[in-house]
Write an enzyme that holds these catalytic residues in place. Structure first.
Site, short mmCIF file in Angstrom:
data_model
loop_
_atom_site.label_atom_id
_atom_site.label_comp_id
_atom_site.label_asym_id
_atom_site.label_seq_id
_atom_site.Cartn_x
_atom_site.Cartn_y
_atom_site.Cartn_z
N HIS A 267 91.50 31.82 -41.43
CA HIS A 267 92.13 31.07 -42.60
C HIS A 267 93.32 30.15 -42.04
CE1 HIS A 267 93.62 30.57 -46.58
NE2 HIS A 267 94.40 31.83 -46.73
N HIS A 306 83.34 26.49 -44.76
CA HIS A 306 84.32 26.82 -45.84
C HIS A 306 83.68 27.68 -46.92
CE1 HIS A 306 87.44 26.49 -49.02
NE2 HIS A 306 87.99 26.20 -48.01
N ASP A 362 91.34 22.31 -41.79
CA ASP A 362 92.19 22.58 -40.34
C ASP A 362 91.61 21.90 -39.44
OD1 ASP A 362 92.14 25.62 -41.74
OD2 ASP A 362 94.03 24.65 -41.26
C1 SDX Z 1 91.04 27.50 -44.59
O1 SDX Z 1 89.53 29.62 -48.67
C2 SDX Z 1 90.22 28.71 -48.59
O2 SDX Z 1 90.26 27.83 -49.65
C3 SDX Z 1 90.81 28.26 -47.67
C4 SDX Z 1 91.62 27.09 -47.09
C5 SDX Z 1 92.83 26.84 -48.16
O3 SDX Z 1 93.01 25.71 -48.35
O4 SDX Z 1 93.35 28.16 -48.41
O5 SDX Z 1 90.89 26.11 -47.47
C6 SDX Z 1 92.03 27.16 -45.64
O6 SDX Z 1 91.25 28.80 -44.36
C7 SDX Z 1 89.69 26.73 -44.19
C8 SDX Z 1 88.89 27.64 -43.12
C9 SDX Z 1 89.67 27.66 -41.81
N1 SDX Z 1 88.88 28.44 -41.07
C10 SDX Z 1 88.00 28.03 -39.93
O7 SDX Z 1 87.97 26.97 -39.72
C11 SDX Z 1 87.56 29.40 -39.08
C12 SDX Z 1 85.83 28.76 -38.90
N2 SDX Z 1 85.14 29.01 -40.24
C13 SDX Z 1 84.61 30.12 -40.28
O8 SDX Z 1 85.16 31.33 -39.89
C14 SDX Z 1 84.17 30.27 -41.85
O9 SDX Z 1 83.32 29.07 -42.06
C15 SDX Z 1 84.89 30.64 -42.92
C16 SDX Z 1 85.84 31.92 -42.79
C17 SDX Z 1 85.72 29.22 -43.25
C18 SDX Z 1 84.15 30.99 -44.04
O10 SDX Z 1 83.32 31.93 -44.08
P1 SDX Z 1 82.15 32.43 -44.92
O11 SDX Z 1 82.11 31.87 -46.21
O12 SDX Z 1 82.44 34.01 -45.03
O13 SDX Z 1 80.81 32.20 -44.18
P2 SDX Z 1 80.19 33.06 -43.22
O14 SDX Z 1 81.25 33.79 -42.24
O15 SDX Z 1 79.46 34.14 -44.04
O16 SDX Z 1 79.05 32.25 -42.34
C19 SDX Z 1 77.87 31.92 -43.01
C20 SDX Z 1 77.09 31.64 -41.91
C21 SDX Z 1 76.93 32.68 -40.76
O17 SDX Z 1 75.91 32.54 -39.91
P3 SDX Z 1 74.65 33.59 -40.09
O18 SDX Z 1 75.32 35.15 -39.96
O19 SDX Z 1 74.28 33.29 -41.65
O20 SDX Z 1 73.72 33.25 -39.08
O21 SDX Z 1 77.52 30.46 -41.33
C22 SDX Z 1 78.03 30.70 -39.93
C23 SDX Z 1 78.06 32.23 -39.72
O22 SDX Z 1 78.05 32.73 -38.41
N3 SDX Z 1 79.49 30.08 -39.67
C24 SDX Z 1 79.80 29.53 -38.46
C25 SDX Z 1 81.01 28.92 -38.79
N4 SDX Z 1 81.41 29.18 -40.11
C26 SDX Z 1 80.36 29.88 -40.74
N5 SDX Z 1 79.12 29.46 -37.58
C27 SDX Z 1 79.84 28.58 -36.54
N6 SDX Z 1 81.05 28.01 -36.49
C28 SDX Z 1 81.74 27.93 -37.78
N7 SDX Z 1 82.94 27.68 -38.20
#
Ligand code: SDX
Length: 428
Positions: A267, A306, A362
């Site tokens: 996050h 996201h 981010d």
């Molecule tokens: C913020 O919610 C908000 O609004 C948050 C925010 C705000 O203003 O409050 O926007 C701020 O928190 C932005 C997000 C910052 N986080 C990151 O950058 C961390 C990296 N991102 C991820 O961990 C992820 O994308 C999330 C947590 C942001 C979202 O996760 P989801 O929606 O639960 O997606 P998921 O984990 O179910 O992933 C879906 C697929 C998976 O692959 P499979 O299992 O289907 O094969 O996408 C892949 C994940 O492995 N995946 C990624 C990835 N994010 C998701 N693979 C590589 N790198 C990534 N960053």
């Protein structure tokens, strides 16, 4: 066609009509579907609330497919262009852009609450010099509840106003003092003649000069970054604020929990994780190997992806433009090349495209913060400062929403069936 859902329960052959309102059905309408008479009825199962609305809100609108973000109906691009953080905080909290008189009063109210109680400063002295500033931030916000017991009067509008002024005004001071403590330098008192962001930079970076003068480009850039981070509907930390607040605890205690949620690397801690990732990659030539590892499931591309945006995060676009303005002043951040190459590869690679992984808020923000002289450990705190206005607005909306009550989700029990106690001597 009626706005209803007709459900046939094949366990009994019965059919039910359930109302559809605002694109949702009420989960409690499913309790009437029973397989047998004493069945408690159907529930929905939605771990991490992937498809569950927990409130009606008037604060922020996001269209994840179109990359739209609006605060109280105003597009984020227009606010970033024309507004200031304090004006946007007013908009998010009170629902309308302030008149000149309202903005003047609001600015005075905030300016006159920037100082910390001397005992809070002593409390912060107790941390190790290398304490993570976000740990200092969230625990100090929690400590506010002991300094301002009047905050418990959550249904007294005047009391809420006073806590809102204190929180918006004091979070930059907490952040600055946590930073100054970590570098062993004395605290700088707030300077009421400076802007909100100018005073923040003053408390962070003033050394022996009597009057701090910030670079106007950097001050403006930080103000734009603050605008972009004010609110984002029901993200993890905001829903934590609502959840904790639903027990009718004071807003400081609720916000300590919200800040704790924001601290996580998935996050608000992601901006810090992005810089650590870019430093780990080290050079543009190492990017392909790193991307290969991510695609093999060995870690994530931090700053990408996201839950809601399945297209480019509109904030990331604005931040990328702001980065160019900052680097004009500070010199280009050498890690920028690595970030641009990562984005170039990710935007064309099937693994990321198929998962709709784009740069989020981010991905580039940390590059700006680092270029402005912030250590990476301060990055989540820089997120928490403006998000304080969003957390407060969402908390108050929840409190005044007649549909809301204490949050208490249900569960599916998969544990052991009933069994009798086994005396110690008989346990193997
Ligand atoms: C913020 O919610 C908000 O609004 C948050 C925010 C705000 O203003 O409050 O926007 C701020 O928190 C932005 C997000 C910052 N986080 C990151 O950058 C961390 C990296 N991102 C991820 O961990 C992820 O994308 C999330 C947590 C942001 C979202 O996760 P989801 O929606 O639960 O997606 P998921 O984990 O179910 O992933 C879906 C697929 C998976 O692959 P499979 O299992 O289907 O094969 O996408 C892949 C994940 O492995 N995946 C990624 C990835 N994010 C998701 N693979 C590589 N790198 C990534 N960053």
């Amino acid at each position: 066609m009626a706005d209803t859902l007709t459900i046939t329960d094949n366990r009994t052959g019965k059919t039910y009509d359930v109302a559809i309102t605002d694109g949702t059905i009420k989960a409690t309408d499913l309790r009437q579907l029973k397989a047998v008479a004493d069945d408690p009825g159907l529930m929905t199962y939605d771990p991490a609330f992937m498809n569950t609305a927990n409130c009606r809100s008037r604060i922020t609108f996001i269209d994840g497919d179109k990359g739209i973000l609006e605060y109280r109906g105003y597009p984020i691009e227009q606010l970033a262009e024309h507004s200031t953080y304090l004006e946007t905080a007013y908009l998010i909290i009170f629902g309308e852009l302030p008149t000149a008189a309202q903005l003047q009063t609001w600015t005075n109210d905030i300016t006159l609450h920037t100082m910390l109680h001397e005992n809070i400063k002593k409390l912060m002295e107790g941390y190790q010099y290398d304490a993570h500033p976000m740990g200092v931030f969230l625990s100090t916000v929690g400590a506010f509840s002991t300094f301002y017991p009047d905050a418990k009067q959550i249904f007294d509008e005047q009391s809420r106003r006073k806590q809102i002024h204190r929180l918006v005004a004091k979070v930059p001071t907490i952040a600055a003092y946590a930073y100054r403590h970590s570098i062993g330098r004395p605290y700088n008192q707030p300077d009421n003649e400076l802007s909100f962001t100018g005073n923040f930079l003053n408390m962070l970076f003033r050394m022996t000069e009597l009057k701090y003068k910030s670079n106007p480009v950097l001050e403006k850039a930080l103000d734009v970054l603050f605008i972009l981070h004010v609110d984002h509907e029901q993200n993890c930390s905001t829903s934590a604020m609502r959840n904790i607040g639903s027990s009718h605890v004071d807003p400081y205690s609720a916000m300590a929990g919200a800040a704790a949620a924001l601290y996580g690397p998935l996050h608000g801690g992601a901006n810090e994780a992005v810089l650590r990732m870019l430093n780990e990659i080290g050079s543009v030539s190492n990017v392909p190997a790193f991307v290969k590892r991510v695609k093999a499931g060995e870690g994530r591309l931090m700053g990408f992806g996201h839950r809601i945006y399945k297209s480019y995060d509109p904030r990331a676009k604005i931040i990328k433009r702001t980065a160019d303005e900052v680097f004009e002043v500070t010199g280009k951040n050498p890690l920028l090349e690595i970030a641009i190459e990562l984005e170039r590869i990710a935007l064309q690679d099937e693994y990321f495209v198929s998962r709709k992984l784009y740069p989020n808020v981010d991905f580039y923000s940390g590059l700006i913060y680092q270029a402005m002289g912030f250590p990476v450990t301060m990055f989540p705190v820089l997120f928490a400062i403006p998000r304080t206005a969003g957390w407060i607005a969402q908390w108050e909306e929840m409190l005044l929403d007649p549909e809301q009550k204490i949050a208490r989700p249900r569960q599916i029990y998969i544990g052991s069936p009933k069994r009798d106690y086994v005396p110690l001597k008989k346990r193997t």
